[in-house]
Enzyme design. Structure first.
Site, PDB file in Angstrom:
ATOM      1  N   PHE A  12       0.732  -1.095   0.026  1.00 55.07           N
ATOM      2  CA  PHE A  12       0.113  -0.110   0.014  1.00 55.07           C
ATOM      3  C   PHE A  12       0.789   1.092   0.069  1.00 55.07           C
ATOM      4  O   PHE A  12       0.914   1.895  -1.085  1.00 55.07           O
ATOM      5  CB  PHE A  12      -0.878   0.153   1.214  1.00 55.07           C
ATOM      6  N   THR A  36       1.890  -9.686   1.420  1.00 53.84           N
ATOM      7  CA  THR A  36       0.626  -8.662   1.726  1.00 53.84           C
ATOM      8  C   THR A  36       0.697  -7.642   0.533  1.00 53.84           C
ATOM      9  O   THR A  36      -0.185  -6.924   0.674  1.00 53.84           O
ATOM     10  CB  THR A  36       0.799  -8.167   3.129  1.00 53.84           C
ATOM     11  N   VAL A  58      13.042 -10.109   1.419  1.00 47.30           N
ATOM     12  CA  VAL A  58      14.372  -9.583   1.776  1.00 47.30           C
ATOM     13  C   VAL A  58      14.825 -10.040   3.138  1.00 47.30           C
ATOM     14  O   VAL A  58      15.829  -9.555   3.347  1.00 47.30           O
ATOM     15  CB  VAL A  58      14.230  -8.027   1.994  1.00 47.30           C
ATOM     16  N   SER A  76       6.928  -5.007   5.286  1.00 44.66           N
ATOM     17  CA  SER A  76       6.446  -5.849   6.075  1.00 44.66           C
ATOM     18  C   SER A  76       4.936  -5.998   6.290  1.00 44.66           C
ATOM     19  O   SER A  76       4.356  -5.020   5.792  1.00 44.66           O
ATOM     20  CB  SER A  76       6.930  -5.033   7.596  1.00 44.66           C
ATOM     21  N   TYR A 146       5.248  -7.458  15.714  1.00 46.20           N
ATOM     22  CA  TYR A 146       5.444  -6.123  14.920  1.00 46.20           C
ATOM     23  C   TYR A 146       6.353  -5.235  15.570  1.00 46.20           C
ATOM     24  O   TYR A 146       7.402  -4.646  15.251  1.00 46.20           O
ATOM     25  CB  TYR A 146       4.251  -5.635  14.339  1.00 46.20           C
TER      26      TYR A 146
END
Ligand code: UDP
Length: 312
Positions: A12, A36, A58, A76, A146
């Site tokens: 996004f 994602t 990565v 992420s 996270y």
């Protein structure tokens, strides 16, 4: 021509950043493993000669030939639902992935920018949150995968800056929304808009009195760019300080969609922060940046996006 490697470039925020830097005349190397991210987000760039897509995780060693001037590390999972679904991948991309991204920046003598997060403040005991606040994080709770990965990412970024002299930036990104969010990404704005558009009940977790401050994507990437070209090495909050309760957000979305959906309450996720609002004095002072898109305007754009993607 400046070359930018954007990890998570099909996500996004990463895809909007790819657009912005491409428009500014950079050559883009977009790297994503698409867990994602979505190739649709960069479809319009794939035919460009100054845009290259590499499907790569990565967490593994990053090998690229030729010069790179900037490494922007945005890979992420970022929605609570996603990082609960991919806890190990989230920890690995924040730790091993950040190490690899720093490694290639060092090898290429490139500037490095880390996409950090307001989650480093955890469930904050200070409101709004200034960068000097160290946070209130539960390391072993479900969100810890996270929060702690991003806190580690900040620590290793500062270590590369201090010990290797790498030219680094850290953006602490607060809640961001806009076109290209996934309809099933689980976050408040896509959930509420998609529920409202399809006549389903809006799922408010807890009483809905918890607060967030939502930044529109064009404002956010504008701030990231200003930070990238600045000389600031310590973290800078990038977000919109217009703090509101989730119930107020729901009311805005119901009114702008004209939906007749009702509200249903569900249980509050574990460690869900009760308040969140960025103190953006530092960004204003150093970057001469502040957001300009108000919530109604941004939500309207986002509704238009979801309307076309739900029907299209
Ligand atoms: N939330 C909600 N209903 C939903 C999705 C989220 O009430 O369908 C709440 C969530 O509990 C949190 C806030 O909205 O308090 C923002 O959640 P989001 O997942 O967007 O991101 P967060 O700020 O928690 O990272």
């Amino acid at each position: 021509m400046k070359v930018a490697l954007i990890t998570g470039g099909a996500g996004f925020i990463g895809s909007h950043l790819s657009d912005l830097l491409f428009e500014k005349g950079y050559r883009i190397i977009c790297m994503d493993n698409l867990i994602t991210g979505n190739i649709e987000n960069i479809k319009h760039l794939l035919k460009e000669k100054n845009f290259e897509f590499i499907k790569h995780n990565v967490t593994g060693y990053i090998k690229i030939k030729g010069k790179i001037d900037y490494v922007l590390h945005f890979a992420s999972p970022a929605s609570p639902a996603d990082y609960l679904k991919f806890p190990i991948q989230t920890l690995k991309v924040g730790s091993l992935g950040t190490h690899n991204a720093l490694g290639i920046a060092k090898a290429k003598d490139a500037k490095f920018l880390l996409a950090s997060t307001s989650e480093v403040y955890g469930d904050p005991l200070v409101n709004p949150q200034p960068e000097r606040y160290w946070g209130n994080v539960n390391p072993i709770g479900p969100r810890g995968v996270y929060d702690e990965a991003k806190r580690f990412a900040e620590a290793i970024t500062m270590a590369y800056h201090r010990y290797h002299g790498l030219d680094t930036r850290i953006a602490r990104i607060f809640n961001t929304y806009g076109p290209r969010m996934r309809k099933n990404d689980g976050r408040a704005i896509p959930n509420f808009i998609c529920q409202a558009l399809s006549g389903k009940p809006l799922t408010v977790y807890g009483k809905g009195r918890q607060t967030r401050s939502f930044c529109y994507i064009s404002d956010l990437v504008g701030g990231i760019y200003k930070l990238l070209v600045s000389n600031e090495h310590s973290p800078v909050n990038i977000g919109n300080p217009n703090e509101m309760s989730l119930l107020s957000l729901v009311k805005i979305i119901i009114s702008l969609t004209g939906s007749r959906s009702k509200i249903v309450h569900a249980s509050l996720p574990i460690d869900d922060p009760k308040i969140r609002c960025p103190d953006i004095s530092k960004a204003k002072r150093l970057l001469f940046w502040k957001p300009t898109v108000d919530i109604e305007e941004g939500v309207k754009e986002t509704i238009a996006f979801f309307k076309s993607s739900l029907t299209g």
